[in-house]
Design a protein around this motif. Sequence first.
Motif, PDB file in Angstrom:
ATOM      1  N   ARG A 157       0.844  -1.196   0.000  1.00  0.00           N
ATOM      2  CA  ARG A 157       0.000   0.000   0.000  1.00  0.00           C
ATOM      3  C   ARG A 157       0.878   1.244   0.000  1.00  0.00           C
ATOM      4  N   SER A 158       0.580   2.160  -0.891  1.00  0.00           N
ATOM      5  CA  SER A 158       1.361   3.392  -0.973  1.00  0.00           C
ATOM      6  C   SER A 158       0.867   4.399   0.061  1.00  0.00           C
ATOM      7  N   ALA A 159       1.744   5.357   0.367  1.00  0.00           N
ATOM      8  CA  ALA A 159       1.388   6.370   1.354  1.00  0.00           C
ATOM      9  C   ALA A 159       0.271   7.255   0.801  1.00  0.00           C
ATOM     10  N   GLY A 160      -0.602   7.691   1.677  1.00  0.00           N
ATOM     11  CA  GLY A 160      -1.693   8.557   1.256  1.00  0.00           C
ATOM     12  C   GLY A 160      -1.226   9.982   1.005  1.00  0.00           C
ATOM     13  N   GLN A 161      -2.096  10.790   0.480  1.00  0.00           N
ATOM     14  CA  GLN A 161      -1.788  12.204   0.220  1.00  0.00           C
ATOM     15  C   GLN A 161      -2.297  13.038   1.380  1.00  0.00           C
ATOM     16  N   ARG A 162      -1.417  13.814   1.945  1.00  0.00           N
ATOM     17  CA  ARG A 162      -1.766  14.631   3.106  1.00  0.00           C
ATOM     18  C   ARG A 162      -2.209  16.023   2.655  1.00  0.00           C
ATOM     19  N   VAL A 163      -3.307  16.482   3.207  1.00  0.00           N
ATOM     20  CA  VAL A 163      -3.835  17.804   2.885  1.00  0.00           C
ATOM     21  C   VAL A 163      -3.649  18.721   4.089  1.00  0.00           C
ATOM     22  N   GLU A 164      -2.868  19.776   3.909  1.00  0.00           N
ATOM     23  CA  GLU A 164      -2.671  20.764   4.968  1.00  0.00           C
ATOM     24  C   GLU A 164      -3.791  21.808   4.869  1.00  0.00           C
ATOM     25  N   ASP A 165      -4.463  22.012   5.973  1.00  0.00           N
ATOM     26  CA  ASP A 165      -5.603  22.927   5.977  1.00  0.00           C
ATOM     27  C   ASP A 165      -5.144  24.317   6.410  1.00  0.00           C
ATOM     28  N   GLY A 166      -5.021  25.177   5.421  1.00  0.00           N
ATOM     29  CA  GLY A 166      -4.677  26.573   5.718  1.00  0.00           C
ATOM     30  C   GLY A 166      -5.878  27.466   5.509  1.00  0.00           C
ATOM     31  N   GLY A 167      -7.068  26.892   5.747  1.00  0.00           N
ATOM     32  CA  GLY A 167      -8.285  27.629   5.514  1.00  0.00           C
ATOM     33  C   GLY A 167      -8.953  27.235   4.213  1.00  0.00           C
ATOM     34  N   ASP A 168      -8.194  26.508   3.384  1.00  0.00           N
ATOM     35  CA  ASP A 168      -8.746  26.070   2.106  1.00  0.00           C
ATOM     36  C   ASP A 168      -8.743  24.550   2.001  1.00  0.00           C
ATOM     37  N   GLY A 169      -8.777  23.858   3.156  1.00  0.00           N
ATOM     38  CA  GLY A 169      -8.728  22.397   3.184  1.00  0.00           C
ATOM     39  C   GLY A 169      -9.880  21.754   2.434  1.00  0.00           C
ATOM     40  N   GLY A 170     -11.061  22.331   2.588  1.00  0.00           N
ATOM     41  CA  GLY A 170     -12.228  21.770   1.911  1.00  0.00           C
ATOM     42  C   GLY A 170     -12.066  21.793   0.406  1.00  0.00           C
ATOM     43  N   SER A 171     -11.539  22.892  -0.121  1.00  0.00           N
ATOM     44  CA  SER A 171     -11.339  23.011  -1.566  1.00  0.00           C
ATOM     45  C   SER A 171     -10.305  22.015  -2.062  1.00  0.00           C
ATOM     46  N   LYS A 172      -9.242  21.828  -1.271  1.00  0.00           N
ATOM     47  CA  LYS A 172      -8.191  20.888  -1.663  1.00  0.00           C
ATOM     48  C   LYS A 172      -8.718  19.457  -1.692  1.00  0.00           C
ATOM     49  N   ILE A 173      -9.549  19.117  -0.707  1.00  0.00           N
ATOM     50  CA  ILE A 173     -10.132  17.769  -0.676  1.00  0.00           C
ATOM     51  C   ILE A 173     -11.042  17.563  -1.876  1.00  0.00           C
ATOM     52  N   ALA A 174     -11.832  18.586  -2.186  1.00  0.00           N
ATOM     53  CA  ALA A 174     -12.728  18.494  -3.335  1.00  0.00           C
ATOM     54  C   ALA A 174     -11.933  18.309  -4.629  1.00  0.00           C
ATOM     55  N   GLU A 175     -10.823  19.050  -4.760  1.00  0.00           N
ATOM     56  CA  GLU A 175      -9.977  18.935  -5.945  1.00  0.00           C
ATOM     57  C   GLU A 175      -9.393  17.533  -6.059  1.00  0.00           C
ATOM     58  N   PHE A 176      -8.998  16.990  -4.913  1.00  0.00           N
ATOM     59  CA  PHE A 176      -8.443  15.624  -4.918  1.00  0.00           C
ATOM     60  C   PHE A 176      -9.492  14.613  -5.364  1.00  0.00           C
ATOM     61  N   LEU A 177     -10.702  14.739  -4.843  1.00  0.00           N
ATOM     62  CA  LEU A 177     -11.756  13.816  -5.204  1.00  0.00           C
ATOM     63  C   LEU A 177     -12.138  13.928  -6.671  1.00  0.00           C
ATOM     64  N   VAL A 178     -12.112  15.147  -7.183  1.00  0.00           N
ATOM     65  CA  VAL A 178     -12.391  15.341  -8.611  1.00  0.00           C
ATOM     66  C   VAL A 178     -11.298  14.684  -9.435  1.00  0.00           C
ATOM     67  N   GLY A 179     -10.031  14.843  -9.005  1.00  0.00           N
ATOM     68  CA  GLY A 179      -8.919  14.236  -9.716  1.00  0.00           C
ATOM     69  C   GLY A 179      -8.980  12.729  -9.729  1.00  0.00           C
ATOM     70  N   GLN A 180      -9.558  12.144  -8.690  1.00  0.00           N
ATOM     71  CA  GLN A 180      -9.711  10.703  -8.618  1.00  0.00           C
ATOM     72  C   GLN A 180     -11.014  10.222  -9.265  1.00  0.00           C
ATOM     73  N   LYS A 181     -11.763  11.164  -9.817  1.00  0.00           N
ATOM     74  CA  LYS A 181     -13.048  10.897 -10.460  1.00  0.00           C
ATOM     75  C   LYS A 181     -14.055  10.263  -9.499  1.00  0.00           C
ATOM     76  N   LEU A 182     -13.970  10.717  -8.239  1.00  0.00           N
ATOM     77  CA  LEU A 182     -14.908  10.242  -7.219  1.00  0.00           C
ATOM     78  C   LEU A 182     -16.107  11.169  -7.090  1.00  0.00           C
ATOM     79  N   ILE A 183     -15.947  12.384  -7.536  1.00  0.00           N
ATOM     80  CA  ILE A 183     -17.068  13.326  -7.582  1.00  0.00           C
ATOM     81  C   ILE A 183     -16.998  14.081  -8.909  1.00  0.00           C
TER      82      ILE A 183
END
Length: 260
Positions: A234-260
Amino acid sequence: MNIVVLVKQVPDTWSERKLTDADHTLDRESADAVLDEINERAVEEALQLQEAHGGEVTVIAMGPDRATDAIRKALSMGADKAIHVSDEALHGSDVLATAKVLAKAIGTVENVDLVIAGNEATDGRAGAVPAVLAELLGLPQVTQLRKVTVEGTTIKGERETDEGVAFLEASLPAVVSVTEKINEPRYPSFKGIMAAKKKPVSTLTVADLGIDASEVGLSGAYTQVQEASPKPPRSAGQRVEDGGDGGSKIAEFLVGQKLI
């Protein structure tokens, strides 16, 4: 009732299981071997039916010499006798060949009223042997049961599905398979363990069953594994640092994975 229970020795699910390099069949020497848990439940169900209706319980196993340990476990639970089909020619047998051998072995038991099996083994997980076996024996099949009862010459069962519960019945003799919800298997007592050492175990070869060796084993299998490789780490996961824009970064990641 004369009941036959099909049992199988499998690699412990807590052990690392792998295929051999030589022919890509299950490497049974690489892991601890145990009586398949679903088979313990099948034996338990047979014993409960025997306690209610009398008769005899015979366990049948197909496997190498070490499978005697699984057979003795079933006998220590309370089964009366066993048949062990052991032959080098059986190595690599597929579902169809396995069912054919088991059908022949069942044919050596007199006046069988009921054959009980687990719904699937934890090594191959084909889940087809009980159905193929019933076809070969010319018997009705009542499979995937969470509850079994016998009334006279009729067997009744409950099968749980995603849509609800189906109520099934068939005339004996019959073949049934049970799921993990059927019961909780008993633990062998010390008396049962000692008694198992004296219970009869017949060992049969494919020749004893009147089967040509070319019909079984890897050479007679309809399917074979051509290539196998270990499961990648299993590869290491991607860590998201929340500097106030954590929600947007998570959404971008999910879009990139074609999950949303």
